[in-house]
Write an enzyme that holds these catalytic residues in place. Structure first.
Site, mmCIF file in Angstrom:
data_model
loop_
_atom_site.group_PDB
_atom_site.id
_atom_site.type_symbol
_atom_site.label_atom_id
_atom_site.label_comp_id
_atom_site.label_asym_id
_atom_site.label_seq_id
_atom_site.Cartn_x
_atom_site.Cartn_y
_atom_site.Cartn_z
ATOM 1 N N LYS A 159 48.528 46.979 60.015
ATOM 2 C CA LYS A 159 48.699 45.996 58.945
ATOM 3 C C LYS A 159 48.325 46.658 57.619
ATOM 4 O O LYS A 159 47.151 46.836 57.301
ATOM 5 C CB LYS A 159 47.810 44.766 59.175
ATOM 6 N N CYS A 176 36.664 54.601 47.369
ATOM 7 C CA CYS A 176 35.396 54.177 47.964
ATOM 8 C C CYS A 176 34.292 55.178 47.691
ATOM 9 O O CYS A 176 33.123 54.831 47.668
ATOM 10 C CB CYS A 176 35.585 53.994 49.462
ATOM 11 N N GLU A 218 35.165 51.330 57.708
ATOM 12 C CA GLU A 218 34.975 52.191 56.534
ATOM 13 C C GLU A 218 34.991 51.272 55.330
ATOM 14 O O GLU A 218 36.043 50.739 54.969
ATOM 15 C CB GLU A 218 36.106 53.225 56.434
ATOM 16 N N GLU A 263 29.973 47.203 43.770
ATOM 17 C CA GLU A 263 31.121 48.102 43.678
ATOM 18 C C GLU A 263 32.160 47.536 42.719
ATOM 19 O O GLU A 263 32.640 46.421 42.905
ATOM 20 C CB GLU A 263 31.754 48.271 45.065
HETATM 21 P P1 NAD Z 1 40.177 44.188 51.415
HETATM 22 O O1 NAD Z 1 38.995 44.131 52.261
HETATM 23 O O2 NAD Z 1 40.443 43.072 50.474
HETATM 24 O O3 NAD Z 1 41.508 44.347 52.266
HETATM 25 C C1 NAD Z 1 41.669 45.381 53.219
HETATM 26 C C2 NAD Z 1 42.687 44.955 54.238
HETATM 27 O O4 NAD Z 1 42.152 43.872 54.990
HETATM 28 C C3 NAD Z 1 43.991 44.462 53.655
HETATM 29 O O5 NAD Z 1 45.060 44.933 54.454
HETATM 30 C C4 NAD Z 1 43.854 42.959 53.753
HETATM 31 O O6 NAD Z 1 45.072 42.270 53.815
HETATM 32 C C5 NAD Z 1 43.094 42.821 55.054
HETATM 33 N N1 NAD Z 1 42.388 41.551 55.218
HETATM 34 C C6 NAD Z 1 41.910 40.733 54.252
HETATM 35 N N2 NAD Z 1 41.287 39.654 54.808
HETATM 36 C C7 NAD Z 1 41.365 39.811 56.152
HETATM 37 C C8 NAD Z 1 40.905 39.064 57.266
HETATM 38 N N3 NAD Z 1 40.223 37.930 57.117
HETATM 39 N N4 NAD Z 1 41.155 39.527 58.506
HETATM 40 C C9 NAD Z 1 41.809 40.685 58.693
HETATM 41 N N5 NAD Z 1 42.289 41.429 57.672
HETATM 42 C C10 NAD Z 1 42.065 41.013 56.417
HETATM 43 O O7 NAD Z 1 40.054 45.575 50.610
HETATM 44 P P2 NAD Z 1 40.990 46.118 49.483
HETATM 45 O O8 NAD Z 1 40.703 45.340 48.239
HETATM 46 O O9 NAD Z 1 42.394 46.226 49.980
HETATM 47 O O10 NAD Z 1 40.457 47.620 49.334
HETATM 48 C C11 NAD Z 1 39.422 47.986 48.517
HETATM 49 C C12 NAD Z 1 38.133 48.145 49.312
HETATM 50 O O11 NAD Z 1 38.301 49.121 50.338
HETATM 51 C C13 NAD Z 1 36.989 48.649 48.461
HETATM 52 O O12 NAD Z 1 35.834 47.885 48.697
HETATM 53 C C14 NAD Z 1 36.775 50.075 48.936
HETATM 54 O O13 NAD Z 1 35.486 50.568 48.777
HETATM 55 C C15 NAD Z 1 37.185 49.996 50.360
HETATM 56 N N6 NAD Z 1 37.584 51.330 50.819
HETATM 57 C C16 NAD Z 1 36.778 51.991 51.709
HETATM 58 C C17 NAD Z 1 37.104 53.279 52.118
HETATM 59 C C18 NAD Z 1 36.250 54.033 53.090
HETATM 60 O O14 NAD Z 1 36.770 54.916 53.755
HETATM 61 N N7 NAD Z 1 34.992 53.734 53.237
HETATM 62 C C19 NAD Z 1 38.276 53.869 51.659
HETATM 63 C C20 NAD Z 1 39.054 53.170 50.763
HETATM 64 C C21 NAD Z 1 38.708 51.882 50.373
#
Ligand code: NAD
Length: 496
Positions: free
Chosen positions: A179, A288, A254, A389
């Site tokens: 997804k 991140c 992550e 963040e």
């Molecule tokens: P997000 O958590 O909003 O979304 C991530 C994914 O989860 C999306 O595909 C979203 O549609 C899905 N999602 C949302 N709600 C859900 C639910 N209830 N159940 C299942 N899936 C759901 O994050 P984002 O805004 O897309 O990305 C930014 C975040 O990602 C930042 O906090 C960043 O730090 C983190 N990030 C972490 C790493 C790492 O490796 N540690 C790498 C990149 C980004």
């Protein structure tokens, strides 16, 4: 307005629309215009995709019947095909998430390495024979795949973060439902054309596009999903962890970070300035591992900030498709608004903007969602701007006295994803690496990752690791087999 390009998703090897026929638009962050139309899937599509993945991974299926060596060869072939497609995939990433083509082009070429590396590892996963303390008994272990893995991916580096999951999960013999983020689905759908060309058995790799609540939720709750491999925000990660616990699913998380990038007065200053810039303004801070807290030793604080501002204000903003652009737009409107809110919060907390601190309105930014590279001084680690963040080009500079104070401030956040240390003193480098609570510590470098090196978070930055040899075990489970050659069964009422 140009006509929208239409994309389909992939279930069981077929290109399909959402069962309900609905779609949603994907935006180009540089023009702030929609450019693509993507299926808006729901629970019925998730169910079909999970069932396809489940059947494709059952014992006796084409995928499960492949030898580990054949699976490895297929992964390596896939890596080669991705290299051929890398230029196109990089352009799709940039169009959809606004990150620089200069970075996404390189990133898409680099994907190949994960498939080559894990392709090579496929047939090196060995069980063991245990010299068991029972007579007439053969006791051995084998590693088996978990089953269907749900890969849930964010928008900042869609194909790289997917690949960190996909390469090892396939190497381990699992199947998957992916997804992508609702903001950046297109590159994954184009990636699936390479999957199709290389010839993975149908159902091994499925993609369902849509929103968190409609697709992510049903996927995490689906009884036939064995593991959720998630990259995203800590809030969503926590929700998913709790939902996955209900059916005892494996998880890898992550999550976010608020990484300290620490500069001592003995550092090679010009390199440290570049390291600070790459820590926060590369990828427009949407990473991140952003070094969003810059800890600078008091004795060099003012000189360092002057040099930092002088270099940061030369950063060229503009079209992310142009190779010489250095800071691109923010990927989506909610994130753009969130960054601007945090700038207001920082000002309200008494931080001073030594650079930037507003929307970027220069002509080369067009209608895109641009924020000025922003450097706040006078930040205390207790402020929200230092604790939460932002995920944007906003840096908090925090002075410190000595090693003890740098460690105390560096560790004083809920996160523990990464840390940077700039020093020429080897004793100091070792002490700092030892005492910083972070999954990755970079000394005299920043923002380096590799397929060979484990990546993941301490504390609330996550669970489990991605990349490196050992983490293939995150996608395997161990079975222990006992074979008795005894001619009679002793007392059946006693544990053997
Ligand atoms: P997000 O958590 O909003 O979304 C991530 C994914 O989860 C999306 O595909 C979203 O549609 C899905 N999602 C949302 N709600 C859900 C639910 N209830 N159940 C299942 N899936 C759901 O994050 P984002 O805004 O897309 O990305 C930014 C975040 O990602 C930042 O906090 C960043 O730090 C983190 N990030 C972490 C790493 C790492 O490796 N540690 C790498 C990149 C980004």
């Amino acid at each position: 307005m140009a006509e929208l390009e239409k994309f389909q998703m992939v279930i069981n090897g077929q290109w399909v629309d959402a069962a309900n026929g609905e779609t949603f638009e994907s935006f180009d962050p540089y023009t702030a215009e929609p450019w693509a139309e993507v299926p808006k899937a729901g629970a019925a599509d998730v169910d079909a995709a999970v069932e396809a993945a489940y059947q494709a991974g059952r014992p006796g299926s084409e995928w499960r019947s492949m030898t580990a060596s054949a699976r490895g060869a297929l992964l390596r072939k896939f890596g080669d095909a991705l290299m051929e497609a890398s230029e196109h995939l990089g352009e799709m990433e940039t169009k959809d998430n606004g990150k620089l083509i200069a970075e996404m082009g390189v990133q898409c070429k680099y994907l190949t390495q994960w498939y080559h590396y894990y392709g090579g590892l496929c047939d090196k996963v060995e069980g063991s024979v245990i010299p068991i303390d029972k007579p007439d008994t053969l006791n051995y272990t084998v590693w088996e795949p978990l089953g269907v893995v749900a890969c849930i991916v964010p928008w900042n580096s869609p194909l790289l973060l997917l690949t960190w999951k996909l390469a090892p999960l396939l190497a381990a013999g699992n199947t998957t439902v992916i997804k992508p983020s609702e903001y950046t689905s297109v590159s994954t759908l184009e990636f699936m054309k390479v999957v199709e060309k290389v010839g993975f058995p149908p159902g091994v790799i499925n993609v369902v596009t849509g929103f968190g609540a409609d697709v992510g939720g049903p996927l995490v709750e689906h009884p036939k999903v064995a593991k959720v491999a998630f990259t995203g925000s800590d809030a969503t990660g926590s929700d998913i962890y709790q939902a996955a616990a209900k059916s005892m699913k494996h998880v890898t998380m992550e999550l976010g970070g608020k990484s300290p990038n620490i500069v001592f007065d003995d550092a090679e200053m010009d390199n440290a300035v570049k390291g600070a810039i790459s820590g926060i303004f590369a990828a427009t801070g949407q990473t991140c591992i952003a070094g969003s807290r810059l800890l600078v030793q008091e004795s060099i604080h003012n000189e360092f900030v002057d040099k930092l501002v002088a270099l940061a204000e030369t950063a060229k903003m503009g079209d992310p498709m142009s190779m010489d652009t250095q800071v691109g737009p923010v990927t989506n409107i909610p994130q753009y608004e969130k960054i601007l809110d945090y700038i207001d919060i920082a000002k309200g907390e008494g931080a001073e903007a030594a650079l930037g601190g507003a929307k970027a309105m220069a002509p080369e930014c067009g209608n895109g969602w641009f924020v000025e590279p922003t450097i706040f001084t006078g930040v205390k680690n207790s402020m929200r701007i230092a604790q939460e963040e932002v995920f944007g080009p906003v840096l908090s500079v925090i002075p410190f006295k000595d090693e003890e104070e740098a460690i105390e401030i560096g560790n004083d956040v809920v996160y523990g994803l990464a840390a940077g240390v700039w020093t020429q003193n080897i004793r100091r480098a070792m002490i700092m690496s030892d005492r910083l609570e972070a999954g990755t510590v970079w000394v005299n470098t920043y923002r380096a990752v590799s397929y060979m090196s484990p990546f993941g978070g301490y504390k609330q930055s996550g669970l489990g690791r991605e990349s490196g040899q050992e983490m293939i075990k995150e996608y395997l489970q161990q079975k222990c087999v006992w074979i008795s050659t005894a001619t009679d069964v002793p007392n059946p009422f006693v544990l053997r």
